[in-house]
Motif scaffolding. Structure first.
Motif, PDB file in Angstrom:
ATOM      1  N   SER A  73       0.960  -1.156   0.061  1.00 24.15           N
ATOM      2  CA  SER A  73      -0.074   0.152   0.118  1.00 24.15           C
ATOM      3  C   SER A  73       0.608   1.199  -0.084  1.00 24.15           C
ATOM      4  N   ASP A 105      -6.753  -0.707   3.966  1.00 23.52           N
ATOM      5  CA  ASP A 105      -6.135  -1.826   4.016  1.00 23.52           C
ATOM      6  C   ASP A 105      -5.631  -2.289   5.354  1.00 23.52           C
ATOM      7  N   PHE A 136     -10.920  -1.979  -9.915  1.00 23.24           N
ATOM      8  CA  PHE A 136     -11.354  -1.699  -8.591  1.00 23.24           C
ATOM      9  C   PHE A 136     -12.477  -2.436  -8.116  1.00 23.24           C
ATOM     10  N   SER A 178     -11.911  -6.099  -8.041  1.00 20.21           N
ATOM     11  CA  SER A 178     -11.311  -6.452  -6.897  1.00 20.21           C
ATOM     12  C   SER A 178     -12.147  -6.677  -5.664  1.00 20.21           C
ATOM     13  N   ASP A 179     -13.068  -5.247  -5.573  1.00 20.42           N
ATOM     14  CA  ASP A 179     -13.953  -5.276  -4.306  1.00 20.42           C
ATOM     15  C   ASP A 179     -15.090  -6.276  -4.523  1.00 20.42           C
ATOM     16  N   THR A 235      -8.197 -10.500  -5.956  1.00 20.78           N
ATOM     17  CA  THR A 235      -8.566  -9.571  -5.334  1.00 20.78           C
ATOM     18  C   THR A 235      -7.364  -8.355  -5.354  1.00 20.78           C
ATOM     19  N   THR A 266      -5.902  -7.165  -8.991  1.00 17.92           N
ATOM     20  CA  THR A 266      -6.674  -6.072  -9.480  1.00 17.92           C
ATOM     21  C   THR A 266      -6.863  -4.849  -8.813  1.00 17.92           C
ATOM     22  N   TYR A 267      -6.608  -4.898  -7.478  1.00 20.21           N
ATOM     23  CA  TYR A 267      -6.697  -3.736  -6.571  1.00 20.21           C
ATOM     24  C   TYR A 267      -5.365  -3.071  -6.946  1.00 20.21           C
ATOM     25  N   TYR A 268      -4.070  -3.549  -6.683  1.00 21.07           N
ATOM     26  CA  TYR A 268      -3.019  -2.896  -6.322  1.00 21.07           C
ATOM     27  C   TYR A 268      -2.736  -2.204  -7.808  1.00 21.07           C
ATOM     28  N   GLN A 295      -4.984   1.040  -7.947  1.00 19.06           N
ATOM     29  CA  GLN A 295      -4.303   2.157  -7.319  1.00 19.06           C
ATOM     30  C   GLN A 295      -3.339   2.701  -8.072  1.00 19.06           C
TER      31      GLN A 295
END
Length: 242
Positions: A38, A72, A196, A199-200, A222, A225-227, A230
């Motif tokens: 993060s 996170d 996003f 991921s969510d 998850t 795709t999330y990182y 961002q």
């Protein structure tokens, strides 16, 4: 751009290490791996801001990234929650507060995109409503198709879904009507929110039915795709505020 590429690869590697370490249970090592991953996307946004014209858009995006980092942490507090009769309740409280931080992050994303839209006059209400309603509809259909029992988290997850879909809709609106001809930026503003959402969605399935959806594969989905989402939002600072 080469700095972004290096940070992007680092973030993916650390995210994979976290995914492996945190399954089936988050421990202290996994928690700090997640915090490192993060921190990388926050650093990426900060470096993009330094290289940009330092406009309000960059400040809002960095704020959203910081909220994401705090979220996170709250979603992975398991190794630091005291093992007593209230542990499950405390984990739920941390999860709800963590989701709230993510929602605030989405609000800052929305404000950033709206400010850009107002500057260049790119808002199309039918497109925004169409994309937003489509996202909500997919979520609702998935909930009933998969027979999810959300329980006490239902209201919080519903509010979060509305905010997430609004962020995606306004970002896609900005992409389609704000930066015609700038293909890389248009792709970022479409791909990032879609990643996003994926991921969510996978994370939401885990919270809704841990027995069915808390698997190693879903955890990798998850995180991977999330990182990138961002990281791409952070990169947009440099591309919009040149």
């Amino acid at each position: 751009m080469w700095i972004f590429c290096v940070l992007f690869l680092i973030d993916l590697v650390v995210a994979c290490l976290y995914a492996r370490e945190s399954y089936p249970k988050v421990d202290v090592k996994a928690f700090w791996l997640k915090m490192l991953a993060s921190a990388v996307f926050v650093l990426n946004g900060a470096l993009a801001y330094i290289q940009s014209t330092k406009g309000i858009y960059g400040k809002l995006i960095i704020t959203a990234l910081v909220f994401g980092m705090v979220g996170d942490a709250l979603l992975s507090l398991e190794p630091y929650i005291r093992k007593n009769n209230n542990k499950r309740r405390n984990q739920m409280i941390a999860t709800v507060i963590g989701a709230a931080f993510f929602l605030f992050g989405h609000i800052f994303y929305i404000v950033a995109f709206v400010k850009e839209i107002r500057i260049i006059g790119a808002f199309r209400l039918p497109v925004f409503l169409g994309v937003w309603l489509a996202g909500v509809a997919v979520g609702v259909i998935a909930m009933f198709t998969l027979k999810l029992k959300l329980g006490k988290l239902g209201i919080a997850m519903g509010v979060y879904m509305l905010g997430l879909c609004a962020m995606g809709a306004i970002s896609i609106n900005l992409s389609l009507f704000g930066y015609k001809g700038n293909i890389p930026l248009q792709l970022i503003l479409v791909v990032a929110p879609l990643l996003f959402m994926i991921s969510d969605a996978s994370l939401g399935l885990k919270f809704a039915d841990e027995k069915r959806f808390s698997t190693a594969k879903s955890r990798f989905l998850t995180l991977l795709t999330y990182y990138p989402a961002q990281m791409l939002f952070g990169l947009s600072i440099l591309m919009i505020n040149k």
